[in-house]
Design a protein around this motif. Structure first.
Motif, PDB file in Angstrom:
ATOM      1  N   GLY A 208       2.293  46.491 -29.323  1.00 49.00           N
ATOM      2  CA  GLY A 208       2.736  46.851 -27.933  1.00 49.00           C
ATOM      3  C   GLY A 208       3.408  45.759 -27.137  1.00 49.00           C
ATOM      4  N   LEU A 209       3.426  44.786 -27.653  1.00 47.46           N
ATOM      5  CA  LEU A 209       3.937  43.688 -26.667  1.00 47.46           C
ATOM      6  C   LEU A 209       5.590  43.244 -27.356  1.00 47.46           C
ATOM      7  CD1 LEU A 209       0.795  41.632 -26.032  1.00 47.46           C
ATOM      8  CD2 LEU A 209       2.353  43.037 -24.268  1.00 47.46           C
ATOM      9  N   SER A 210       5.919  43.615 -28.409  1.00 49.04           N
ATOM     10  CA  SER A 210       7.091  43.027 -28.926  1.00 49.04           C
ATOM     11  C   SER A 210       8.484  43.345 -27.973  1.00 49.04           C
ATOM     12  CB  SER A 210       7.318  43.441 -30.421  1.00 49.04           C
ATOM     13  OG  SER A 210       7.143  44.629 -30.655  1.00 49.04           O
ATOM     14  N   ALA A 211       8.484  44.241 -27.452  1.00 50.94           N
ATOM     15  CA  ALA A 211       9.637  44.294 -26.446  1.00 50.94           C
ATOM     16  C   ALA A 211       9.931  43.514 -25.371  1.00 50.94           C
ATOM     17  CB  ALA A 211       9.827  46.025 -25.927  1.00 50.94           C
ATOM     18  N   TYR A 212       8.564  43.359 -24.836  1.00 59.23           N
ATOM     19  CA  TYR A 212       8.667  42.231 -23.743  1.00 59.23           C
ATOM     20  C   TYR A 212       8.970  41.117 -24.504  1.00 59.23           C
ATOM     21  CZ  TYR A 212       6.034  46.031 -21.744  1.00 59.23           C
ATOM     22  OH  TYR A 212       5.528  47.292 -21.322  1.00 59.23           O
ATOM     23  N   ARG A 213       8.595  40.506 -25.401  1.00 60.13           N
ATOM     24  CA  ARG A 213       8.928  39.192 -25.980  1.00 60.13           C
ATOM     25  C   ARG A 213      10.525  39.194 -26.003  1.00 60.13           C
ATOM     26  NH1 ARG A 213       4.815  40.488 -29.659  1.00 60.13           N
ATOM     27  NH2 ARG A 213       3.025  39.325 -29.216  1.00 60.13           N
ATOM     28  N   ARG A 214      11.193  40.210 -26.693  1.00 60.92           N
ATOM     29  CA  ARG A 214      12.476  40.225 -26.892  1.00 60.92           C
ATOM     30  C   ARG A 214      13.326  40.389 -25.340  1.00 60.92           C
ATOM     31  NH1 ARG A 214      14.875  43.992 -31.418  1.00 60.92           N
ATOM     32  NH2 ARG A 214      16.498  42.807 -30.731  1.00 60.92           N
ATOM     33  N   ILE A 215      12.965  41.127 -24.466  1.00 55.60           N
ATOM     34  CA  ILE A 215      13.322  41.173 -23.292  1.00 55.60           C
ATOM     35  C   ILE A 215      13.319  39.850 -22.390  1.00 55.60           C
ATOM     36  CG2 ILE A 215      13.361  42.468 -21.145  1.00 55.60           C
ATOM     37  CD1 ILE A 215      12.364  44.889 -22.639  1.00 55.60           C
ATOM     38  N   GLU A 246       6.772  33.693 -18.096  1.00 51.47           N
ATOM     39  CA  GLU A 246       6.559  32.067 -17.406  1.00 51.47           C
ATOM     40  C   GLU A 246       7.064  31.295 -18.745  1.00 51.47           C
ATOM     41  OE1 GLU A 246       2.623  31.763 -16.259  1.00 51.47           O
ATOM     42  OE2 GLU A 246       2.674  29.529 -17.086  1.00 51.47           O
ATOM     43  N   ASP A 247       6.767  31.634 -19.847  1.00 48.50           N
ATOM     44  CA  ASP A 247       7.495  30.687 -20.885  1.00 48.50           C
ATOM     45  C   ASP A 247       9.024  30.811 -21.283  1.00 48.50           C
ATOM     46  OD1 ASP A 247       4.895  30.192 -21.706  1.00 48.50           O
ATOM     47  OD2 ASP A 247       4.715  31.704 -23.338  1.00 48.50           O
ATOM     48  N   CYS A 248       9.379  32.078 -20.442  1.00 45.92           N
ATOM     49  CA  CYS A 248      10.927  32.049 -20.642  1.00 45.92           C
ATOM     50  C   CYS A 248      11.365  31.444 -19.298  1.00 45.92           C
ATOM     51  CB  CYS A 248      11.475  33.349 -20.905  1.00 45.92           C
ATOM     52  SG  CYS A 248      10.994  34.038 -22.501  1.00 45.92           S
TER      53      CYS A 248
END
Ligand code: GLN
Length: 272
Positions: A208-215, A246-248
């Motif tokens: 459920g979180l993969s889109a946020y990682r990419r965005i 934060e990491d980005c």
């Protein structure tokens, strides 16, 4: 032969209740309204209208969303065209629009735009802004393009078939997204209506979180200095999504709640 509208309404309601619809009374009057078009609610129904109503009741009894049967869903200031090609606009997403419209943005990118409801509502609120709507589904963009005409902002929007940022160029003052955020193992517990919406709009078929990682990962390549990234999240995802931001390297990271005090939106600012 004609049919009394009151009788038709009662029959529709009873049929939908028997089928276990959670909103039988409201749905019955919406379906009656649809077949009556602009006529007054007391006008008797023709044979053809009665047949259409029966047909629509059967669709709803199978739990097809009322918006798909009517073809429209009210969101923010407009009635948006919806179909099984797009996520149905949700009332809580109006909270994202309300937050985003307060940002001073000349350029807006909407990732996974679907019906276009977020981007088009923002362009309506920000008369000088221009926008780009991205979606991996051409069929979704066809719906969004028609909605741009409904909202009256077609001259200020461009559409791109794009897997998140892949086909996008340029920088934007505001990037918004309501990505698929339901985890794969949550899908089976959802209301039957969701089976009529595109699966890719609901779930990443992962955590459920993969889109946020990419965005978040590429936001710095697509935001102007001082630009804002703002995403809708599921109610348990704020901590994880804030960490990605934060990491980005995003600053001023904040979580905003909906009217029920559930976490709904995470935002961050690009200050290179
Ligand atoms: N808010 C939607 C729901 O709970 C989910 C939409 C999405 O994944 N962005 O049905």
């Amino acid at each position: 032969m004609t049919h009394d509208a009151g009788d038709a309404l009662r029959q529709a309601r009873a049929a939908l209740e028997a089928a276990g619809s959670p909103s039988a009374a409201r749905d019955a009057s919406a379906l009656l309204n649809k077949v009556q078009a602009d006529a007054s609610p007391w006008t008797p129904l023709s044979e053809a209208q009665m047949a259409q109503l029966q047909h629509d009741i059967q669709r709803r009894a199978r739990r097809e969303p009322i918006s798909h049967i009517i073809g429209r869903r009210a969101f923010w200031m407009h009635d948006f065209e919806v179909s099984s090609d797009v996520l149905d606009p949700r009332p809580e997403t109006e909270t994202l629009v309300d937050l985003a419209r307060q940002i001073d943005a000349g350029t807006i990118l909407d990732l996974g735009t679907g019906s276009g409801c977020i981007l088009l509502s923002l362009l309506h609120e920000m008369p000088r802004a221009v926008g780009v709507g991205a979606d991996v589904s051409q069929r979704a963009l066809d719906v969004a393009r028609r909605n741009a005409h409904v909202v009256g902002v077609a001259d200020r929007v461009q559409w791109h078939v794009s897997d998140w940022y892949d086909a996008i160029t340029g920088r934007f003052d505001l990037i918004v997204s309501n990505p698929p955020y339901i985890a794969r193992d949550e899908m089976s517990a959802l209301a039957p209506e969701l089976a009529f919406e595109p699966r890719i709009a609901l779930t990443d078929d992962a955590d459920g979180l993969s889109a946020y990682r990419r965005i978040a990962q590429r936001a710095g390549d697509y935001l102007t200095p001082g630009g804002t990234l703002m995403v809708e999240i599921g109610p348990t995802q704020a901590t994880a999504v804030m960490k990605f931001f934060e990491d980005c390297g995003l600053s001023d990271i904040a979580v905003h709640s909906d009217l029920d005090q559930r976490d709904l939106v995470v935002s961050g600012v690009f200050l290179p």
